[in-house]
Design a protein around this motif. Sequence first.
Motif, mmCIF file in Angstrom:
data_model
loop_
_atom_site.group_PDB
_atom_site.id
_atom_site.type_symbol
_atom_site.label_atom_id
_atom_site.label_comp_id
_atom_site.label_asym_id
_atom_site.label_seq_id
_atom_site.Cartn_x
_atom_site.Cartn_y
_atom_site.Cartn_z
ATOM 1 N N ARG A 39 0.835 -1.203 0.000
ATOM 2 C CA ARG A 39 0.000 0.000 0.000
ATOM 3 C C ARG A 39 0.874 1.260 0.000
ATOM 4 O O ARG A 39 0.581 2.232 -0.677
ATOM 5 N N ALA A 40 1.973 1.237 0.742
ATOM 6 C CA ALA A 40 2.888 2.384 0.769
ATOM 7 C C ALA A 40 3.529 2.602 -0.598
ATOM 8 O O ALA A 40 3.697 3.743 -1.032
ATOM 9 N N GLU A 41 3.896 1.527 -1.284
ATOM 10 C CA GLU A 41 4.515 1.661 -2.603
ATOM 11 C C GLU A 41 3.547 2.256 -3.617
ATOM 12 O O GLU A 41 3.944 3.086 -4.442
ATOM 13 N N ARG A 63 -2.455 5.440 12.886
ATOM 14 C CA ARG A 63 -1.470 5.288 13.963
ATOM 15 C C ARG A 63 -0.265 4.445 13.551
ATOM 16 O O ARG A 63 0.720 4.405 14.266
ATOM 17 N N ASP A 64 -0.386 3.774 12.417
ATOM 18 C CA ASP A 64 0.662 2.830 12.031
ATOM 19 C C ASP A 64 1.613 3.358 10.955
ATOM 20 O O ASP A 64 2.373 2.593 10.374
ATOM 21 N N ARG A 86 -7.393 0.743 6.167
ATOM 22 C CA ARG A 86 -8.059 -0.554 6.243
ATOM 23 C C ARG A 86 -9.043 -0.558 7.401
ATOM 24 O O ARG A 86 -10.041 -1.253 7.367
ATOM 25 N N THR A 87 -8.729 0.245 8.417
ATOM 26 C CA THR A 87 -9.652 0.503 9.519
ATOM 27 C C THR A 87 -9.630 2.015 9.731
ATOM 28 O O THR A 87 -8.899 2.728 9.040
ATOM 29 N N ALA A 88 -10.402 2.486 10.684
ATOM 30 C CA ALA A 88 -10.481 3.926 10.924
ATOM 31 C C ALA A 88 -9.135 4.543 11.286
ATOM 32 O O ALA A 88 -8.884 5.708 10.972
ATOM 33 N N ASN A 89 -8.249 3.772 11.918
ATOM 34 C CA ASN A 89 -6.978 4.356 12.342
ATOM 35 C C ASN A 89 -5.747 3.559 11.915
ATOM 36 O O ASN A 89 -4.675 3.746 12.450
ATOM 37 N N PHE A 91 -3.613 2.371 8.387
ATOM 38 C CA PHE A 91 -3.413 2.368 6.941
ATOM 39 C C PHE A 91 -2.832 1.031 6.473
ATOM 40 O O PHE A 91 -3.105 0.588 5.368
ATOM 41 N N VAL A 92 -2.033 0.402 7.286
ATOM 42 C CA VAL A 92 -1.332 -0.858 6.972
ATOM 43 C C VAL A 92 -0.403 -0.645 5.765
ATOM 44 O O VAL A 92 -0.587 -1.229 4.702
#
Length: 138
Positions: A39-41, A63-64, A86-89, A91-92
Motif C-alpha cells: 500500500r505504501a509503494e 497510527r501505524d 483498512r480501519t479507521a486508524n 493504513f497498513v
Amino acid sequence: MFKDVNNLWAKKGILQIAEQGVLRGYADGAFKPDQYLSRAEVVELVGRIVELNYFTNSASPFRDINHTWNQENIEFAYAAGLIEGRTANQFVPDGLVTRAEATALLIRMLSLDPDLGPMFTYAQNPYFVHMILFRIDY
C-alpha cells in the motif's frame, strides 16, 4: 537501468515509465517485476504522478504510519482524499494492496482533477495497466 528486466516482455514499457520518473526500482538496482506492491509503494507511485504536496498535509488518523519511509506522502494522499485506511486508524502501509484498492485510487485520482486524464500517458503503456492490476496480491 534495472538489472532484472532484460528478458521481460514489458521491458520497453517499464523503461519508458522509469524514464518519466514514476518507477525507480529498489536500492539494489532491481525492479522486482514478480513482487507484489505494498500500500505504501502504491501511494509513492501516485505521488510521482500527482503533485501531492499541493495538498495541505493534515494529520491523518493512521497510527501505524509513524516513521514509515513515505509517511509524508501517505498523509498528503489522505488529505487529498485519495486513500482510506483498512480501519479507521490503520493504513497498513506494508500490507499488499488489493486490486479494488488500486482501482479506487486510480478513480479518485481522476476525480480529483479530470485534467489528469490526458496526463495518463502511462495508461497507454500496457505494462502500466499490468503493473497496477496484476502486481497486486488479490
